[in-house]
Structure formats: C-alpha cells, structure tokens
Design a protein around this motif. Structure first.
Motif, PDB file in Angstrom:
ATOM      1  N   GLU A   1       0.901  -1.161   0.000  1.00 47.60           N
ATOM      2  CA  GLU A   1       0.000   0.000   0.000  1.00 47.60           C
ATOM      3  C   GLU A   1       0.942   1.214   0.000  1.00 47.60           C
ATOM      4  O   GLU A   1       1.475   1.588   1.040  1.00 47.60           O
ATOM      5  CB  GLU A   1      -0.886  -0.038   1.264  1.00 47.60           C
ATOM      6  CG  GLU A   1      -1.890   1.082   1.355  1.00 47.60           C
ATOM      7  CD  GLU A   1      -1.565   2.119   2.419  1.00 47.60           C
ATOM      8  OE1 GLU A   1      -2.020   3.258   2.288  1.00 47.60           O
ATOM      9  OE2 GLU A   1      -0.843   1.797   3.390  1.00 47.60           O
TER      10      GLU A   1
ATOM     11  N   PHE B   1       2.619   5.265   2.430  1.00 45.07           N
ATOM     12  CA  PHE B   1       3.065   5.070   3.808  1.00 45.07           C
ATOM     13  C   PHE B   1       4.520   5.514   3.965  1.00 45.07           C
ATOM     14  O   PHE B   1       5.389   4.698   4.294  1.00 45.07           O
ATOM     15  CB  PHE B   1       2.898   3.580   4.136  1.00 45.07           C
ATOM     16  CG  PHE B   1       2.693   3.250   5.587  1.00 45.07           C
ATOM     17  CD1 PHE B   1       1.635   3.769   6.307  1.00 45.07           C
ATOM     18  CD2 PHE B   1       3.580   2.381   6.244  1.00 45.07           C
ATOM     19  CE1 PHE B   1       1.443   3.431   7.640  1.00 45.07           C
ATOM     20  CE2 PHE B   1       3.392   2.042   7.582  1.00 45.07           C
ATOM     21  CZ  PHE B   1       2.320   2.578   8.275  1.00 45.07           C
TER      22      PHE B   1
ATOM     23  N   PHE C   1      -4.268  -1.578   2.125  1.00 42.99           N
ATOM     24  CA  PHE C   1      -3.592  -2.352   3.169  1.00 42.99           C
ATOM     25  C   PHE C   1      -4.396  -3.582   3.583  1.00 42.99           C
ATOM     26  O   PHE C   1      -3.842  -4.677   3.720  1.00 42.99           O
ATOM     27  CB  PHE C   1      -3.270  -1.460   4.382  1.00 42.99           C
ATOM     28  CG  PHE C   1      -2.419  -2.156   5.383  1.00 42.99           C
ATOM     29  CD1 PHE C   1      -1.069  -2.362   5.145  1.00 42.99           C
ATOM     30  CD2 PHE C   1      -2.959  -2.663   6.555  1.00 42.99           C
ATOM     31  CE1 PHE C   1      -0.268  -3.045   6.043  1.00 42.99           C
ATOM     32  CE2 PHE C   1      -2.170  -3.345   7.478  1.00 42.99           C
ATOM     33  CZ  PHE C   1      -0.818  -3.529   7.213  1.00 42.99           C
TER      34      PHE C   1
ATOM     35  N   SER D   1       5.046  -3.990   3.238  1.00 43.81           N
ATOM     36  CA  SER D   1       4.152  -2.846   3.396  1.00 43.81           C
ATOM     37  C   SER D   1       4.120  -2.342   4.835  1.00 43.81           C
ATOM     38  O   SER D   1       3.055  -2.031   5.350  1.00 43.81           O
ATOM     39  CB  SER D   1       2.741  -3.257   2.932  1.00 43.81           C
ATOM     40  OG  SER D   1       1.964  -2.117   2.653  1.00 43.81           O
ATOM     41  N   GLY D   2       5.275  -2.285   5.466  1.00 41.65           N
ATOM     42  CA  GLY D   2       5.303  -1.815   6.854  1.00 41.65           C
ATOM     43  C   GLY D   2       4.364  -2.639   7.712  1.00 41.65           C
ATOM     44  O   GLY D   2       3.706  -2.113   8.612  1.00 41.65           O
ATOM     45  N   MET D   3       4.283  -3.930   7.430  1.00 40.62           N
ATOM     46  CA  MET D   3       3.303  -4.765   8.133  1.00 40.62           C
ATOM     47  C   MET D   3       3.856  -5.263   9.466  1.00 40.62           C
ATOM     48  O   MET D   3       4.916  -5.897   9.522  1.00 40.62           O
ATOM     49  CB  MET D   3       2.847  -5.935   7.269  1.00 40.62           C
ATOM     50  CG  MET D   3       1.749  -6.741   7.960  1.00 40.62           C
ATOM     51  SD  MET D   3       0.984  -7.963   6.891  1.00 40.62           S
ATOM     52  CE  MET D   3      -0.291  -6.976   6.110  1.00 40.62           C
ATOM     53  N   THR D   4       3.113  -4.965  10.523  1.00 40.30           N
ATOM     54  CA  THR D   4       3.488  -5.378  11.870  1.00 40.30           C
ATOM     55  C   THR D   4       3.251  -6.871  12.058  1.00 40.30           C
ATOM     56  O   THR D   4       2.215  -7.396  11.637  1.00 40.30           O
ATOM     57  CB  THR D   4       2.652  -4.577  12.891  1.00 40.30           C
ATOM     58  OG1 THR D   4       2.896  -3.187  12.662  1.00 40.30           O
ATOM     59  CG2 THR D   4       3.000  -4.927  14.319  1.00 40.30           C
TER      60      THR D   4
ATOM     61  N   ARG E   1      -2.164 -12.247  12.836  1.00 40.46           N
ATOM     62  CA  ARG E   1      -1.770 -12.387  11.425  1.00 40.46           C
ATOM     63  C   ARG E   1      -0.926 -13.635  11.194  1.00 40.46           C
ATOM     64  O   ARG E   1      -0.963 -14.212  10.106  1.00 40.46           O
ATOM     65  CB  ARG E   1      -0.992 -11.143  10.975  1.00 40.46           C
ATOM     66  CG  ARG E   1      -1.879  -9.912  10.831  1.00 40.46           C
ATOM     67  CD  ARG E   1      -1.062  -8.686  10.495  1.00 40.46           C
ATOM     68  NE  ARG E   1      -1.887  -7.487  10.395  1.00 40.46           N
ATOM     69  CZ  ARG E   1      -1.436  -6.259  10.529  1.00 40.46           C
ATOM     70  NH1 ARG E   1      -0.142  -6.045  10.786  1.00 40.46           N
ATOM     71  NH2 ARG E   1      -2.250  -5.231  10.419  1.00 40.46           N
TER      72      ARG E   1
ATOM     73  N   GLN F   1      -6.146   3.821  10.366  1.00 37.39           N
ATOM     74  CA  GLN F   1      -6.120   3.202   9.038  1.00 37.39           C
ATOM     75  C   GLN F   1      -6.806   1.837   9.102  1.00 37.39           C
ATOM     76  O   GLN F   1      -6.492   1.016   9.974  1.00 37.39           O
ATOM     77  CB  GLN F   1      -4.676   3.041   8.588  1.00 37.39           C
ATOM     78  CG  GLN F   1      -4.575   2.506   7.169  1.00 37.39           C
ATOM     79  CD  GLN F   1      -3.159   2.437   6.672  1.00 37.39           C
ATOM     80  OE1 GLN F   1      -2.216   2.356   7.450  1.00 37.39           O
ATOM     81  NE2 GLN F   1      -2.994   2.465   5.370  1.00 37.39           N
TER      82      GLN F   1
ATOM     83  N   GLY G   1      -7.791  -1.855   8.917  1.00 37.86           N
ATOM     84  CA  GLY G   1      -6.999  -3.094   8.861  1.00 37.86           C
ATOM     85  C   GLY G   1      -5.636  -2.999   9.522  1.00 37.86           C
ATOM     86  O   GLY G   1      -4.862  -3.945   9.457  1.00 37.86           O
ATOM     87  N   SER G   2      -5.332  -1.867  10.166  1.00 42.91           N
ATOM     88  CA  SER G   2      -3.992  -1.676  10.744  1.00 42.91           C
ATOM     89  C   SER G   2      -3.963  -2.028  12.230  1.00 42.91           C
ATOM     90  O   SER G   2      -5.006  -2.201  12.870  1.00 42.91           O
ATOM     91  CB  SER G   2      -3.558  -0.223  10.568  1.00 42.91           C
ATOM     92  OG  SER G   2      -4.329   0.611  11.412  1.00 42.91           O
ATOM     93  N   THR G   3      -2.756  -2.097  12.762  1.00 47.76           N
ATOM     94  CA  THR G   3      -2.609  -2.335  14.197  1.00 47.76           C
ATOM     95  C   THR G   3      -3.126  -1.126  14.990  1.00 47.76           C
ATOM     96  O   THR G   3      -3.582  -1.294  16.122  1.00 47.76           O
ATOM     97  CB  THR G   3      -1.133  -2.600  14.543  1.00 47.76           C
ATOM     98  OG1 THR G   3      -0.312  -1.662  13.852  1.00 47.76           O
ATOM     99  CG2 THR G   3      -0.720  -4.005  14.168  1.00 47.76           C
TER     100      THR G   3
ATOM    101  N   ASP H   1       1.517   4.299  13.183  1.00 55.35           N
ATOM    102  CA  ASP H   1       2.918   3.911  13.381  1.00 55.35           C
ATOM    103  C   ASP H   1       3.801   5.151  13.603  1.00 55.35           C
ATOM    104  O   ASP H   1       3.767   6.091  12.803  1.00 55.35           O
ATOM    105  CB  ASP H   1       3.417   3.125  12.164  1.00 55.35           C
ATOM    106  CG  ASP H   1       2.610   1.851  11.953  1.00 55.35           C
ATOM    107  OD1 ASP H   1       1.418   1.836  12.310  1.00 55.35           O
ATOM    108  OD2 ASP H   1       3.170   0.874  11.450  1.00 55.35           O
TER     109      ASP H   1
ATOM    110  N   TYR I   1       8.156  -4.807  12.263  1.00 53.93           N
ATOM    111  CA  TYR I   1       7.655  -5.143  10.933  1.00 53.93           C
ATOM    112  C   TYR I   1       8.329  -6.412  10.424  1.00 53.93           C
ATOM    113  O   TYR I   1       9.493  -6.676  10.736  1.00 53.93           O
ATOM    114  CB  TYR I   1       8.000  -4.045   9.923  1.00 53.93           C
ATOM    115  CG  TYR I   1       7.291  -2.721  10.077  1.00 53.93           C
ATOM    116  CD1 TYR I   1       6.192  -2.567  10.905  1.00 53.93           C
ATOM    117  CD2 TYR I   1       7.723  -1.619   9.349  1.00 53.93           C
ATOM    118  CE1 TYR I   1       5.549  -1.337  11.015  1.00 53.93           C
ATOM    119  CE2 TYR I   1       7.091  -0.386   9.457  1.00 53.93           C
ATOM    120  CZ  TYR I   1       6.008  -0.251  10.289  1.00 53.93           C
ATOM    121  OH  TYR I   1       5.388   0.962  10.393  1.00 53.93           O
TER     122      TYR I   1
HETATM  123  N1  GLN Z   1       2.130  -1.311  10.766  1.00 55.13           N
HETATM  124  C1  GLN Z   1       0.711  -1.190  10.670  1.00 55.13           C
HETATM  125  C2  GLN Z   1       0.107  -2.552  10.522  1.00 55.13           C
HETATM  126  O1  GLN Z   1       0.789  -3.495  10.245  1.00 55.13           O
HETATM  127  C3  GLN Z   1       0.270  -0.290   9.516  1.00 55.13           C
HETATM  128  C4  GLN Z   1       0.904  -0.667   8.231  1.00 55.13           C
HETATM  129  C5  GLN Z   1       0.486   0.125   7.020  1.00 55.13           C
HETATM  130  O2  GLN Z   1      -0.465   0.852   7.020  1.00 55.13           O
HETATM  131  N2  GLN Z   1       1.199   0.008   5.957  1.00 55.13           N
HETATM  132  O3  GLN Z   1      -1.056  -2.724  10.703  1.00 55.13           O
END
Ligand code: GLN
Length: 265
Positions: free
Chosen positions: A49, A52, A92, A109-112, A117, A157, A159-161, A202, A229
């Motif tokens: 996405e 970011f 995302f 995608s900066g995914m935690t 998950r 956001q 779907g985000s953490t 984040d 991440y």
């Molecule tokens: N790090 C946050 C998550 O994983 C948001 C990531 C994002 O928006 N790209 O939910």
C-alpha cells in the motif's frame, strides 16, 4: 519476386520450428544445453500500500515509481538472493487476502508482526521496530496524553494495528467512536477538520508526516505500543521465507541495511 518472398517465408517458418523443437523434447523437459547458458531468475510479485512514507510511497519526480525504506530493503535482498520483484499496489486490508489467493507472493508494506496475522501468513524475521503513537491536531489543547482520550473519537487506518488498538479502547468503553480510513493522509485530514479527535498510527510514519508537513499535527504519546515489521509470505512457503531471512541477514551484515536506514531516517 513473389516466389522468392514465399521461399523466404517458408525458410523463416522452418527456422522457427527448429528453434521451438530444440527447447523441449517430447516429454516437455527443457533442453539441457539451453539450461547451462540461461540462468532463470524468478520474479516475485510484491504487494504494498504505497501511501506510507518513509516505508513505501510514490516518487514525487515520477509518481509511477514506488520508493522508500521497504523498497530499498527488498531490492537489496532480491539482489543478494537472485530474484526480481514486480510491485502490485493494493489497499492495506487487501494484502493478506491477495497473498492467500496467490495474487501476490510477498507483502512488503510496513506490516506489523502480530499473533493474529501469524494465523493467516508466515512472517520473516523482524526487520525494524515501529511502535504506535498517538497524535492530535497541532492546535489541540484538550488531549495531552493517553489519559485525556475518554469519550473521544479515534481515526485510524483500516486493517492496521492502530485500528486494533482503537477497537480495544472502544471495547473497554474508553473512547466513543472509531473512524476507519484508507490512507494516513486521509486520517490526518480528518484530525485537521475536526471529524476525529486523535489518530493512532505507526510512530515513524507519523514522525515523517510531521517533518514533511510541519505545524499540522503533534505527537502526545510515542509509546502506545511497541512492534516490529516483517515481510509476509503465504503460509508454508518456506523456500521464499528462507531466501528473505538469509537475504535480510546478509544485507544487515554487509552494511547495506545501515545505508538504507541513513537514507530514510
Ligand atoms: N504497521 C501497521 C500494521 O501493520 C500499519 C501498516 C500500514 O499501514 N502500511 O497494521
């Protein structure tokens, strides 16, 4: 004239047929001689996405190009491990379903990394720490810390953490409402126009926004939650996961990782 042209055509067709039959025998196996000269470099489709910053965002000089920390890092890992990447731009909350359905091979995608998950995807080793922060409009005098969010409206956001955290606060009866939006820029706008009172996002991304757009928002808590991440692959895709982990370790060891850090932070 006409005749010589058709001879030429037949000649070309015959060369074509010989070339095609040379590539595969009747069992469909590729010709061994060809294998020696041509090394096959796999291409993996990377889902992201790209709104970011500083992790993945459009290059302002060429909006078709995605740049950022994650982009440089996965490119370095791909070069180290000998594969190509092809980018796919998704929302995302569409990334995990796209991975599960085989539309993409890797999420970058900066995914935690979260326990929940982990039930749907396999994560690489963590590649950066990036916790959650709480921010408000720069002129907000009301909320000075987490202690002041009672009855307030969160913007996060989808779907985000950050959304998960806000959902928890709502369930606990602490905050009154949660607004879910697609991109960080939309979230900031809704804080600015007063639709929401605060955002949970984040920390490095909120900080980066503040550097690019001074005077719009301010952070009132930079330790809401601490996270890391990871890159995600389809559950059980150990071959690709091993490449990502080995490549990550290699680029961390040879100084490439530190260079990328310096570029974006
Ligand atoms: N790090 C946050 C998550 O994983 C948001 C990531 C994002 O928006 N790209 O939910």
């Amino acid at each position: 004239m006409k005749k010589s042209f058709s001879f030429l055509l037949i000649g070309i067709l015959m060369i074509g047929l010989v070339a095609v039959s040379g590539c595969a025998d009747s069992t469909g196996e590729t010709n061994k001689v060809e294998d020696v000269t041509e090394e096959v470099v796999p291409t993996y489709v990377v889902g992201t996405e790209p709104y970011f910053p500083p992790f993945e965002y459009a290059d302002e000089n060429n909006s078709n190009d995605i740049i950022g920390f994650d982009v440089d890092l996965i490119n370095a890992i791909a070069a180290d491990q000998g594969f190509n990447v092809e980018w796919k731009d998704l929302e995302f909350d569409a990334l995990i379903p796209a991975l599960q359905s085989g539309q993409i091979d890797i999420i970058v995608s900066g995914m935690t990394i979260t326990e929940e998950r982990e039930g749907s995807v396999d994560f690489s080793d963590p590649y950066i720490n990036a916790g959650l922060s709480l921010a408000v409009a720069a002129d907000n005098e009301d909320i000075k810390s987490m202690a002041d969010i009672q009855g307030k409206v969160a913007v996060v956001q989808q779907g985000s953490t950050g959304a998960l955290k806000a959902d928890e606060l709502k369930e606990e009866g602490i905050i009154s409402e949660v607004i879910y939006l697609a991109h960080v820029s939309d979230i900031v706008m809704s804080i600015q126009n007063g639709r929401g009172d605060f955002m949970i996002n984040d920390l490095p991304v909120t900080k980066s926004f503040m550097v690019q757009n001074p005077g719009v928002i301010k952070i009132v808590d930079d330790q809401v939650q601490s996270d890391s991440y990871g890159f995600a692959v389809k559950t059980g895709n150990t071959e690709l996961l091993d490449m990502l982990n080995t490549g990550l370790a290699n680029v961390q060891a040879d100084g490439t990782y530190d260079q990328i850090m310096e570029t974006y932070f």
